[in-house]
Design a protein around this motif. Structure first.
Motif, PDB file in Angstrom:
ATOM      1  N   THR A 269       0.844  -1.192   0.000  1.00 21.02           N
ATOM      2  CA  THR A 269       0.000   0.000   0.000  1.00 21.02           C
ATOM      3  C   THR A 269       0.883   1.246   0.000  1.00 21.02           C
ATOM      4  O   THR A 269       2.067   1.178   0.381  1.00 21.02           O
ATOM      5  CB  THR A 269      -0.918   0.043   1.236  1.00 21.02           C
ATOM      6  N   PRO A 270       0.330   2.391  -0.403  1.00 20.05           N
ATOM      7  CA  PRO A 270       1.111   3.631  -0.341  1.00 20.05           C
ATOM      8  C   PRO A 270       1.633   3.923   1.068  1.00 20.05           C
ATOM      9  O   PRO A 270       2.760   4.390   1.233  1.00 20.05           O
ATOM     10  CB  PRO A 270       0.119   4.702  -0.803  1.00 20.05           C
ATOM     11  N   GLU A 271       0.823   3.622   2.077  1.00 17.19           N
ATOM     12  CA  GLU A 271       1.257   3.860   3.459  1.00 17.19           C
ATOM     13  C   GLU A 271       2.454   2.972   3.817  1.00 17.19           C
ATOM     14  O   GLU A 271       3.397   3.415   4.473  1.00 17.19           O
ATOM     15  CB  GLU A 271       0.102   3.599   4.434  1.00 17.19           C
ATOM     16  N   GLN A 272       2.390   1.724   3.395  1.00 17.09           N
ATOM     17  CA  GLN A 272       3.514   0.813   3.652  1.00 17.09           C
ATOM     18  C   GLN A 272       4.755   1.275   2.900  1.00 17.09           C
ATOM     19  O   GLN A 272       5.872   1.197   3.438  1.00 17.09           O
ATOM     20  CB  GLN A 272       3.145  -0.610   3.229  1.00 17.09           C
ATOM     21  N   ALA A 273       4.574   1.751   1.678  1.00 13.88           N
ATOM     22  CA  ALA A 273       5.709   2.226   0.886  1.00 13.88           C
ATOM     23  C   ALA A 273       6.343   3.443   1.544  1.00 13.88           C
ATOM     24  O   ALA A 273       7.573   3.555   1.622  1.00 13.88           O
ATOM     25  CB  ALA A 273       5.262   2.557  -0.538  1.00 13.88           C
TER      26      ALA A 273
ATOM     27  N   ALA B 195       1.560   8.643  -6.206  1.00 11.79           N
ATOM     28  CA  ALA B 195       0.815   8.440  -7.448  1.00 11.79           C
ATOM     29  C   ALA B 195      -0.114   7.237  -7.389  1.00 11.79           C
ATOM     30  O   ALA B 195      -0.983   7.085  -8.251  1.00 11.79           O
ATOM     31  CB  ALA B 195       1.803   8.276  -8.606  1.00 11.79           C
ATOM     32  N   ALA B 196       0.040   6.370  -6.406  1.00  5.06           N
ATOM     33  CA  ALA B 196      -0.744   5.128  -6.326  1.00  5.06           C
ATOM     34  C   ALA B 196      -2.133   5.395  -5.758  1.00  5.06           C
ATOM     35  O   ALA B 196      -2.320   6.296  -4.934  1.00  5.06           O
ATOM     36  CB  ALA B 196      -0.023   4.105  -5.455  1.00  5.06           C
ATOM     37  N   PRO B 197      -3.103   4.603  -6.190  1.00  6.17           N
ATOM     38  CA  PRO B 197      -4.425   4.704  -5.566  1.00  6.17           C
ATOM     39  C   PRO B 197      -4.351   4.324  -4.091  1.00  6.17           C
ATOM     40  O   PRO B 197      -3.497   3.536  -3.695  1.00  6.17           O
ATOM     41  CB  PRO B 197      -5.283   3.716  -6.361  1.00  6.17           C
TER      42      PRO B 197
END
Length: 103
Positions: A9-13, A97-99
């Motif tokens: 997920t964006p948060e994990q990234a 940029a990710a959903p």
């Protein structure tokens, strides 16, 4: 291939990017001390008229060689830290940029 892992997920990234930056900072700190480990000893051993003779020359030559090796290792650690920072930047860009739900 991007820096984000499949299913990440964006948060994990973003969290992983933060850890990469933290490790990069730690690596740079260690590289600084690693690269200068023998500086004082080499300076003392090679000071003018402190230690003379063939044995002194062999030992100080070995100290200088080891000093160069440590400096090379420190440079390698710094280069790795720079790569980690670059990966963290890429992760942040991809996360932005990710959903919201991830891939």
């Amino acid at each position: 291939m991007g820096a984000m892992r499949p299913g990440e997920t964006p948060e994990q990234a973003r969290a992983r990017a933060g850890r990469l930056r933290q490790r990069a900072a730690q690596a740079r700190s260690l590289a600084g001390s690693l690269g200068s480990t023998l500086d004082t000893g080499v300076a003392k051993a090679t000071a003018e008229d402190v230690w003379l003779g063939p044995y002194a020359e062999r030992v100080t030559g070995e100290l200088r060689r080891r000093q160069r090796e440590l400096e090379g290792l420190a440079d390698g650690v710094r280069a790795a830290a720079n790569r980690w920072d670059q990966e963290a930047e890429l992760l942040d860009r991809e996360a932005a940029a990710a959903p919201a739900g991830g891939d």
